[in-house]
Write a protein that holds these residues in place. Structure first.
Motif, mmCIF file in Angstrom:
data_model
loop_
_atom_site.group_PDB
_atom_site.id
_atom_site.type_symbol
_atom_site.label_atom_id
_atom_site.label_comp_id
_atom_site.label_asym_id
_atom_site.label_seq_id
_atom_site.Cartn_x
_atom_site.Cartn_y
_atom_site.Cartn_z
ATOM 1 N N ARG A 1 15.970 68.252 -82.446
ATOM 2 C CA ARG A 1 16.712 66.999 -82.619
ATOM 3 C C ARG A 1 17.625 66.734 -81.422
ATOM 4 N N SER B 1 16.761 63.768 -78.578
ATOM 5 C CA SER B 1 17.613 62.603 -78.822
ATOM 6 C C SER B 1 18.260 62.195 -77.513
ATOM 7 N N GLN B 2 18.475 60.891 -77.385
ATOM 8 C CA GLN B 2 19.138 60.396 -76.182
ATOM 9 C C GLN B 2 20.568 60.000 -76.508
ATOM 10 N N ILE C 1 23.838 70.061 -83.728
ATOM 11 C CA ILE C 1 23.559 68.781 -84.363
ATOM 12 C C ILE C 1 24.158 68.747 -85.775
ATOM 13 N N GLN D 1 27.419 66.998 -86.043
ATOM 14 C CA GLN D 1 27.361 65.527 -86.110
ATOM 15 C C GLN D 1 27.121 65.060 -87.548
ATOM 16 N N TYR D 2 26.309 65.810 -88.290
ATOM 17 C CA TYR D 2 26.046 65.434 -89.675
ATOM 18 C C TYR D 2 27.332 65.542 -90.508
ATOM 19 N N GLU E 1 29.509 62.642 -89.738
ATOM 20 C CA GLU E 1 28.927 61.417 -90.291
ATOM 21 C C GLU E 1 29.178 61.327 -91.799
ATOM 22 N N PHE F 1 14.449 56.655 -83.946
ATOM 23 C CA PHE F 1 15.681 56.047 -84.445
ATOM 24 C C PHE F 1 16.512 55.510 -83.290
ATOM 25 N N GLU G 1 25.620 61.078 -85.480
ATOM 26 C CA GLU G 1 24.270 61.652 -85.559
ATOM 27 C C GLU G 1 23.251 60.712 -84.901
ATOM 28 N N PRO G 2 22.204 61.283 -84.308
ATOM 29 C CA PRO G 2 21.215 60.443 -83.627
ATOM 30 C C PRO G 2 20.124 59.919 -84.544
ATOM 31 N N ILE G 3 20.142 60.307 -85.809
ATOM 32 C CA ILE G 3 19.074 59.869 -86.705
ATOM 33 C C ILE G 3 19.594 58.820 -87.682
#
Lengths: 580, 188
Positions: free
Chosen positions: A161, A165-166, A236, A239-240, A243, B51, B60-62
């Motif tokens: 992921r 991911s960018q 990652i 980040q979750y 979020e 995404f 988050e990137p998703i």
């Protein structure tokens, strides 16, 4: 200047800015783009090595000589590179040495879901883990500094992921780091028992020092908010957490080995309920428990697959607020491309009812229905030695209807030593090298038999046939992957022979740049008997019309003609067409 | 608050390029942006998802279930597979074409052609036969840019910005045809 970069591009950029001079790797999703990106910088020597062990050793050599160096791999590549890296943990480094390892939670393109952090702990190698592209670049630069400061290789851990991911990254200039003078240090670089015993003490001390120092290093930080709930998270998964529960307190770990005990103890003291939110194995959780700290982890969070903010909301808050997915939809698994030479080879093996031992590459898709001919897939280079094992267990006659298949790139990765074993130990097996002139699955990387290197420069091309003969295989032949008659004859003959044989099935990958398809196949509906035989070749360009006659999507068809060879009624015709 | 866009389709349909155009748009508009892509085995004709998220600060990137503002689907079955990623009342742009997966081609199962019907009313569903439009524009391969043009009708971005970002994102030889495809999708 800010630029959108893939995690992998950001890692390459970070290494470039850190003054890295040597980078070596073998392609492997999700790590491949790191090498493809770094190869574009003229200041960096970058290569595709035949496998990850070699790549790691190249990086180690460069480091010992005093320059900053890097090797990159996917998680299972770390298994291949483990031998040099475990001992490099003892020798330490000259110039900074970073091994980038990309894990694949969710198995997007891998054969297992192993957790690099566990291997790094076993190897006593420090691990850094960034949480987005901007951090990826920054952490690589820090990794080189830490590598030199603590005299250790560093693993920079990514995941699919993050790698794919960018995110926006601020580009900075490259800083040329002066080479360290080479030192002849037999006590440090010759790992025989006497020296290694002393270095083992050093390694232990180094990890203890680093653990203490990292408690106050900005790579690890506490973000206090509501202290009722605290999360320990990294990568990652961090980040979750932000979020799903922006109001919670977080200990964000950038260093995953060694863990900053003092910082964890402080955080645990200040929050009421402590969770560890980490994808895959409970690596942090178990260590926190061992510190005598009460923590919630894998009893509510899975060890399987990727995490998400929704997963966190459901597990911690009991909230799940979205429509149910539509049940019972047809799956859409990946398939071999139209015009893929592997499909032709598999169709012959299927007709001959052969048991096929597979390897790692696109051809693993030969296990997917309706082809369903591949019966085992373990790891890179395993097919030849697995067939050898079957023969030694069950005898020569038992494998008269068995073959193994291995791609050209995979053969050069670790298949060669398996073939040496088969020759040396008098195997009588039939080895089929699916030579599509590239490293296909990872997106067409050069290898030692393609005639080009990672930089796109001309390179010596290994002749596979000569290589096999040099190993001692006398029965070696090359056939076109699309010549099914010749291949049928070759397979019949070689599987019955009491000697080891290699059949090189050659035809370029259908997606290979510059590959031109002059033909397309057309259906004569009047002649079509609606039997569906053509469909069984498993080509995605084929389907059926409402009246059950065969249909070929002209956009997808590459005109290999395999379907036509399945038709007994002459309803399919391969015709030359002008390529658009 | 972020804007969440999800692009789904069949490996090889160009979801990656579309997401990169959308990422370029977000950068152009001065937003923080993250994109997530699928590489490797999933690209070989399998179901693919990318995404794009942009806003003041993207974590988050998703895009997760129940969070997409816009779902761009390059194929009907794939639209159905991921509809639950949309917010209630979100916009679904569907290239209403059928690409049979190998599980259908090989007779293991059948293609549920009415698969979008139960979703009517839940979301704002916009169907378009972009393959046909792309053919009329002059190249069947630019169907994805046609779909993007249709999606752009539901996004607050100026036409000039779209055209500029398309110009610097697609292969140089295909700029003109892609811009034409986009404008056709946009309805101009």
């Amino acid at each position: 200047m800010k630029k959108l970069l893939l995690g992998n591009e950001a890692i390459a950029r970070g290494a470039y800015e850190a003054g890295v001079k040597v980078s070596a790797a073998y392609p492997g999703t999700p790590s491949t783009e790191i090498s493809e990106t770094i190869a574009k910088y003229p200041e960096v020597y970058a290569e595709w090595s035949p496998n990850e062990k070699v790549a790691a050793e190249v990086a180690i050599g460069a480091s010992i000589s005093g320059v900053r160096s890097m090797c990159c791999m996917k998680h299972v590549g770390l298994n291949v590179a483990a031998d040099p890296l475990f001992t490099c943990a003892y020798t330490g480094v000259g110039g900074g040495l970073v091994a980038v390892v990309a894990d694949d939670p969710g198995l997007y393109s891998s054969q297992n879901e192993q957790d690099t952090r566990m291997i790094a702990r076993a190897a006593m190698i420090p691990v850094l883990e960034p949480s987005d592209s901007a951090e990826a670049k920054a952490f690589v630069k820090r990794a080189f500094e830490l590598s030199e400061k603590y005299d250790t290789p560093i693993i920079l851990r990514s995941t699919t992921r993050l790698s794919h991911s960018q995110g926006a990254v601020e580009l900075e200039d490259r800083v040329e780091v002066p080479d360290k003078p080479y030192e002849k240090r037999i006590d440090k670089y010759v790992m025989m028992p006497g020296m290694a015993k002393k270095r083992h003490l050093y390694v232990e001390d180094r990890l203890n020092r680093m653990a203490a120092d990292m408690a106050t290093d900005p790579l690890n930080r506490i973000e206090y908010a509501d202290k009722k709930i605290g999360f320990i998270a990294s990568g990652i998964a961090y980040q979750y957490v932000k979020e799903a529960m922006p109001e919670a307190s977080v200990l964000k770990l950038g260093v995953l080995n060694p863990l900053p005990k003092a910082l964890i103890e402080e955080f645990a003291k200040n929050v009421e309920t402590l969770y560890v939110f980490e994808e895959l194995e409970p690596v942090v959780e178990e260590q926190v428990r061992a510190m005598g700290i009460k923590v919630i982890g894998k009893e509510i969070f899975t060890r399987q697959g990727e995490y998400s903010a929704n997963l966190l909301r459901k597990a911690v808050l009991g909230v799940e607020d979205y429509e149910a997915p539509t049940a019972g939809l047809p799956a859409r698994p990946p398939v071999l491309c139209p015009g893929c030479p592997h499909r032709s080879v598999f169709s012959v093996m299927k007709r001959l009812k052969l048991h096929v031992i597979g390897d790692i590459g696109c051809y693993t898709l030969g296990a997917v229905a309706p082809i369903s001919v591949i019966e085992t897939t373990i790891c890179m280079g395993s097919s030849i030695s697995t067939l050898h094992g079957v023969e030694k267990a069950k005898g020569k006659d038992y494998i008269k209807n068995w073959v193994c298949v291995i791609g050209d790139s995979t053969f050069l990765h670790t298949g060669v030593n398996s073939l040496i074993n088969s020759a040396y130990n008098r195997s009588s097996g039939t080895v089929v090298i699916l030579d599509n002139r590239t490293t296909g699955m990872t997106g067409h990387q050069e290898h030692a038999a393609t005639g080009k290197n990672l930089k796109g420069e001309p390179a010596p091309a290994i002749d596979l046939e000569t290589l096999c003969r040099a190993i001692g295989v006398t029965r070696v032949r090359t056939v076109s992957a699309f010549d099914r008659d010749a291949l049928t004859a070759a397979l019949k003959e070689e599987t019955q022979a009491d000697e080891l044989s290699v059949i090189i099935c050659r035809a370029p990958c259908a997606l290979l740049k510059g590959n031109v398809f002059p033909n397309k196949v057309f259906v004569d509906a009047a002649k079509c008997a609606k039997c569906g035989a053509c469909i069984t070749c498993g080509c995605p360009a084929l389907s059926k019309n409402a009246d059950k006659t065969a249909k070929i999507d002209p956009e997808m068809c590459n005109g290999c003609g395999l379907c036509a060879s399945f038709c007994k009624f002459g309803a399919m015709e391969k015709r030359e067409v002008l390529k658009k | 608050m972020s804007t969440n866009i999800m692009i789904v389709g069949v490996g090889g349909q160009g979801t990656l390029l579309t997401s990169r155009i959308l990422g370029g748009i977000a950068i152009e508009k001065g937003y923080d942006v993250k994109l997530s892509e699928v590489h490797g085995m999933a690209q070989r004709g399998g179901s693919v998802v990318t995404f794009v998220r942009y806003g003041e600060c993207v974590r988050e990137p998703i895009v997760e279930e129940g969070q997409a503002d816009v779902l761009i689907a390059f194929e009907r079955l794939e639209a159905a597979r991921y509809h639950h990623f949309l917010k209630k009342g979100g916009v679904m742009i569907v290239n209403d074409v059928v690409i049979e997966p190998i599980t259908v081609i090989s007779g293991q199962t059948t293609y549920p052609t009415d698969v979008l019907d139960p979703l009517e009313g839940k979301y704002k569903i916009v169907k378009v036969d972009a393959n046909k439009i792309a053919e009329e524009v002059g190249n069947r391969r630019v169907f994805n840019t046609v779909v993007l043009g249709v999606a752009a009708r539901h996004m607050d971005v100026e036409k000039d910005v779209w055209l500029r970002v398309i110009e610097r994102t697609v292969p140089p030889k295909t700029v003109e045809i892609n811009q034409k495809a986009f404008l056709t999708g946009l309805g101009e």
